[in-house]
Design an enzyme around this catalytic site. Structure first.
Site, PDB file in Angstrom:
ATOM      1  N   ASP A  51       0.848  -1.569  -0.113  1.00 43.04           N
ATOM      2  CA  ASP A  51       0.088  -0.091   0.211  1.00 43.04           C
ATOM      3  C   ASP A  51       1.020   1.565   0.049  1.00 43.04           C
ATOM      4  O   ASP A  51       0.368   2.025  -0.581  1.00 43.04           O
ATOM      5  CB  ASP A  51      -1.660   0.048   1.098  1.00 43.04           C
ATOM      6  N   GLU A  57      25.348 -21.185 -34.198  1.00 39.97           N
ATOM      7  CA  GLU A  57      25.420 -21.539 -32.627  1.00 39.97           C
ATOM      8  C   GLU A  57      24.794 -23.202 -32.670  1.00 39.97           C
ATOM      9  O   GLU A  57      23.878 -23.416 -33.399  1.00 39.97           O
ATOM     10  CB  GLU A  57      24.058 -20.042 -32.101  1.00 39.97           C
ATOM     11  N   LYS A 111      21.275 -25.614 -31.927  1.00 38.10           N
ATOM     12  CA  LYS A 111      20.044 -25.330 -32.666  1.00 38.10           C
ATOM     13  C   LYS A 111      19.493 -26.546 -30.952  1.00 38.10           C
ATOM     14  O   LYS A 111      19.739 -27.572 -30.418  1.00 38.10           O
ATOM     15  CB  LYS A 111      19.965 -26.320 -33.552  1.00 38.10           C
ATOM     16  N   ARG A 157       5.010 -21.392 -31.666  1.00 42.60           N
ATOM     17  CA  ARG A 157       5.011 -20.517 -32.812  1.00 42.60           C
ATOM     18  C   ARG A 157       3.886 -20.884 -33.722  1.00 42.60           C
ATOM     19  O   ARG A 157       3.569 -20.475 -34.341  1.00 42.60           O
ATOM     20  CB  ARG A 157       6.749 -21.656 -33.301  1.00 42.60           C
ATOM     21  N   GLU A 207      13.751 -19.421 -28.021  1.00 41.92           N
ATOM     22  CA  GLU A 207      13.522 -21.083 -27.827  1.00 41.92           C
ATOM     23  C   GLU A 207      13.315 -21.421 -25.721  1.00 41.92           C
ATOM     24  O   GLU A 207      14.263 -20.408 -25.435  1.00 41.92           O
ATOM     25  CB  GLU A 207      14.620 -21.971 -27.923  1.00 41.92           C
ATOM     26  N   LYS A 246      24.180 -19.122 -39.374  1.00 43.65           N
ATOM     27  CA  LYS A 246      23.754 -17.989 -40.104  1.00 43.65           C
ATOM     28  C   LYS A 246      24.354 -17.113 -40.926  1.00 43.65           C
ATOM     29  O   LYS A 246      25.748 -16.757 -40.181  1.00 43.65           O
ATOM     30  CB  LYS A 246      22.244 -16.970 -38.892  1.00 43.65           C
ATOM     31  N   LYS A 248      21.971 -30.600 -39.337  1.00 41.97           N
ATOM     32  CA  LYS A 248      21.324 -31.503 -38.454  1.00 41.97           C
ATOM     33  C   LYS A 248      22.777 -32.476 -37.671  1.00 41.97           C
ATOM     34  O   LYS A 248      23.570 -32.917 -38.191  1.00 41.97           O
ATOM     35  CB  LYS A 248      20.302 -32.136 -38.716  1.00 41.97           C
ATOM     36  N   CYS A 284      -2.377 -68.018 -37.073  1.00 45.45           N
ATOM     37  CA  CYS A 284      -2.457 -66.840 -36.974  1.00 45.45           C
ATOM     38  C   CYS A 284      -2.343 -66.399 -35.675  1.00 45.45           C
ATOM     39  O   CYS A 284      -3.387 -66.925 -35.448  1.00 45.45           O
ATOM     40  CB  CYS A 284      -4.189 -65.715 -37.586  1.00 45.45           C
ATOM     41  N   CYS A 321      -6.671 -65.579 -34.440  1.00 40.66           N
ATOM     42  CA  CYS A 321      -7.639 -67.165 -34.774  1.00 40.66           C
ATOM     43  C   CYS A 321      -7.610 -67.926 -35.020  1.00 40.66           C
ATOM     44  O   CYS A 321      -8.010 -68.735 -35.415  1.00 40.66           O
ATOM     45  CB  CYS A 321      -8.615 -66.079 -35.756  1.00 40.66           C
TER      46      CYS A 321
END
Ligand code: IVH
Length: 688
Positions: free
Chosen positions: A48, A128, A130, A151, A187, A303, A327, A421, A424
């Site tokens: 206050d 840098e 990823k 995003r 990120e 970049k 990558k 099978c 069955c």
């Protein structure tokens, strides 16, 4: 005459004004702690006193009063709407990928060609990591954080401002004055230590653990209650700027320095690199460091450092032309093969599933790996008990890379195709020259029936909401249904007697079944589960024949006149429709009231997609969204920006977000890029 006497108040003004701003910020922070986090930082009396001090200053200097001042609101906080759509001022783009040094060379060549740079000149890059987290756009107005958004599909994200305010590395106020608008992009990630601690708490509380730090970070930001987000240790790394009112540094490197000065965390793994050898060395070094880092990273981003060059190169719909994500190869891990089970699918195909010792690879724990067929087992020479190298292909689907025969136990048994099978007991058949072995039980086989019913009810087919595995198993188990047409004979009474099914869920299911009766011919054809007939083929068949009767009357040669139908599909369709038990089921469905609108005859102007509306979302790899839209329009389709009940299909590229979710919620068919290309191949060929 001195300035002092002219403006007697001046010497105090800067400090008074700074005090006013500081009070605003402090009170805002206290409000947040009190109202959002439920964790007051000061006593009511102190609060206050500060508020009164601020009011005093504002009374004396009304011209300084900020629109966002805490005195202008009744208690509480500036309201923001959690998860409301936020239209990005500039799209949040993706990055093109390089998987190897050849891809890098191609990228570099594109740059030198576009910039007319001599091949001998080596361009400078800002390198840098990823980050493997979640992209966020932070909007600052006059230095204050006003909005944070995810995003989303790149054009529209979701508002997460309150949650982001709990992240300590996101400045509420920039450390330096930046007038007007500034968007900071980066990120949000969760450290390995925080992830492990969070999962321990989740498990102790009997909750599901998160599969990896990225999911944990995303889940933490998607909380309705910011107090939950506040307890999750998240970190924000800034890597770029979106819309901005002030001139920016000329180099990417300096831009990051500037963001650092504004109070953002910048990765200390960034480096300035020039020349091919330096690029490859950075990538190698980062890869070697990867396992020892606090955070998940999945590659190196390069970049172009010169921002004037960046501007000259511009971007495609999907990604900037001046940057690339190099990558890392998919992570591999070792495990052991415990068993191989054979699962029976809708068409009776037997799929081997390897059960392995659980292993953490590529960010998730893998314990089951689906193999294509028995030939893959032979080709890779897989034996029971083998030591295996596994990885997540494309970082998604787990696969067995190879076995280690040198470590094979002496008693390792060969894996054989069952003769009967496993569900069955019918004979397993494998026609000469075919890779796939099938159960010959047809609709006698409970596994095939179960899958056929689940397929029939699925979203892209008849879209019977709520009819999932739990219901189907109960209905089959209780003998209430055998085939899909029996669904339409169910009554609430019959359902209520099933264990654990209440009156309400019984009614809901019957309602959903009734609603599903109004459908479209393509959906109906797809729902029948004719071998080889997916959504696109079903749509082509419906468009070509216009009615079920015309389709039933077609012989294989006539069927092959449909653009994307070859001899195999034509044979499957013809055989399926000729079988008496399939005819009986189709008749049963029609007499139960399944109906669809009459086809609108295609105008002679050869506009095969006339009357259809498509929505494009996410990024496509083979063309821009604009090109895709143009091609769709050329075929007579409408292309819309938003999904509604009238949408024919949503074309979802990579990283599609809210529009995809909406389409799923409305049961609107989703097509991926391959299906889109198939659509073009079908109709464009026909127009020529
Ligand atoms: S720059 C306009 N830098 O990767 C350039 N993105 O695959 C677009 N990402 O959605 C982004 N680390 O969320 C950039 N150092 C980094 C990054 C990074 C991770 C994410 C980003 C983007 C995705 C694209």
């Amino acid at each position: 005459m001195s300035t002092l006497s002219l403006f007697p108040g001046e010497p105090d003004e800067p400090s008074e004004r700074a005090r006013l701003n500081a009070l605003c910020d402090a009170l805002e922070a206290h409000n947040f702690a009190y109202y959002v986090l439920d964790a007051p930082t000061i006593s009511d009396a102190e609060y206050d006193a500060q508020l009164r001090a601020l009011q005093d200053l504002e009374t004396r200097h009304p011209e300084w009063r900020r629109a966002d001042s805490p005195t202008q609101r009744v208690g509480s906080l500036q309201r923001t709407t959690l998860f409301a759509p936020v239209q990005h001022r500039e799209p949040l783009r993706s990055l093109d990928n390089a998987m190897n040094s050849g891809d890098w060379d191609a990228f570099y060549q594109r740059l030198t060609r576009a910039l007319n740079a001599p091949a001998t000149e080596s361009l400078a890059f800002c390198a840098e990591p990823k980050f493997d987290g979640l992209a966020i756009n932070l909007t600052y107005e006059n230095g204050r954080l006003t909005t944070a958004a995810t995003r989303g599909d790149g054009d529209t994200g979701e508002e997460v401002t309150l949650n982001i305010r709990t992240v300590p590395s996101v400045p509420q106020r920039l450390a330096r004055a930046v007038p007007g608008l500034l968007e900071v992009r980066g990120e949000v990630v969760m450290s390995h230590a925080a992830f492990a601690a969070l999962n321990a708490t989740q498990q102790a509380a009997g909750e599901k653990p998160f599969v990896n730090p990225r999911n944990a970070a995303a889940g933490s930001l998607r909380q309705k209650d910011p107090r939950v987000t506040a307890r999750r240790p998240l970190e924000f790394f800034a890597y770029g700027v979106g819309a901005c009112a002030v001139p920016l540094p000329e180099r990417q490197w300096a831009l990051l320095d500037w963001l650092g000065e504004l109070g953002f965390h910048i990765s200390d793994l960034r480096a300035a690199v020039q020349g091919r050898a330096a690029v490859l060395a950075y990538h190698e070094k980062l890869l070697a460091q990867r396992s020892g880092l606090d955070f998940d990273i999945d590659g190196a981003v390069f970049k172009l450092d010169d921002r004037a060059h960046q501007a000259r190169l511009g971007h495609t719909d999907r990604a900037p032309r001046w940057a690339i994500a190099f990558k890392f190869p998919a992570e591999e891990a070792q495990s052991r093969l415990l068993a191989v089970d054979f699962q029976v699918g809708r068409t009776g195909a037997l799929t081997p599933v390897a059960r392995i010792e659980p292993v953490f690879v590529g960010g998730v724990t893998v314990s089951n790996i689906t193999l294509h067929n028995i030939d893959e087992i032979r080709r890779k020479d897989i034996h029971l008990g083998d030591h295996l190298i596994v990885r997540r292909a494309g970082d998604v689907i787990p696969e067995i890379v190879r076995v280690r025969p040198e470590q094979r136990p002496a008693d390792a048994a060969e894996i054989t195709l069952p003769r009967q099978c496993p569900v069955c007991g019918s004979a397993v058949v494998r026609p000469e020259g075919e890779a796939v072995a099938r159960c010959s039980g047809g609709l006698f086989c409970p596994a095939q029936r179960r899958e056929a019913i689940l397929h029939f009810a699925s979203r892209k087919a008849m879209n019977i909401e709520g009819l999932g595995e739990k219901w189907v198993e109960q209905l089959l188990g209780a003998g209430l249904i055998t085939h899909v047409d029996d669904l339409f004979q169910l009554t609430p009474d019959a359902l209520q007697h099933l264990p654990r099914m209440g009156e309400k869920s019984a009614h809901n299911l019957i309602d959903a079944i009734t609603q599903a009766k109004a459908t479209t011919l393509p959906r109906f054809l797809y729902a029948l589960g004719i071998p080889e007939v997916g959504e696109v083929t079903a749509a082509s068949l419906a468009a070509h024949f216009g009615s079920l009767d015309a389709l039933k009357a077609a012989d294989p040669a006539t069927l092959q006149a449909v653009p994307d139908v070859g001899p195999v599909v034509a044979e499957e369709v013809h055989t399926f429709l000729a079988q008496t038990h399939n005819q009986a089921i189709i008749d049963g469905l029609l007499s139960a009231g399944i109906h669809w609108p009459d086809p609108t005859p295609a105008p002679a102007s050869a506009q095969p997609l006339a009357g259809q509306t498509f929505v494009l979302t996410g990024s496509l790899s083979q063309m821009t969204r604009e090109t895709a839209s143009e091609r769709l329009r050329a075929l007579g389709a409408k292309v819309s920006g938003s999904v509604s009940a009238k949408t024919t299909a949503v074309i979802a590229g990579e990283e599609a977000g809210s529009k995809r979710d909406k389409a799923e919620a409305l049961g609107i068919p989703l097509l991926d890029e391959t299906a889109l290309l198939a659509l073009f191949a079908t109709h464009e060929a026909r127009q020529d």
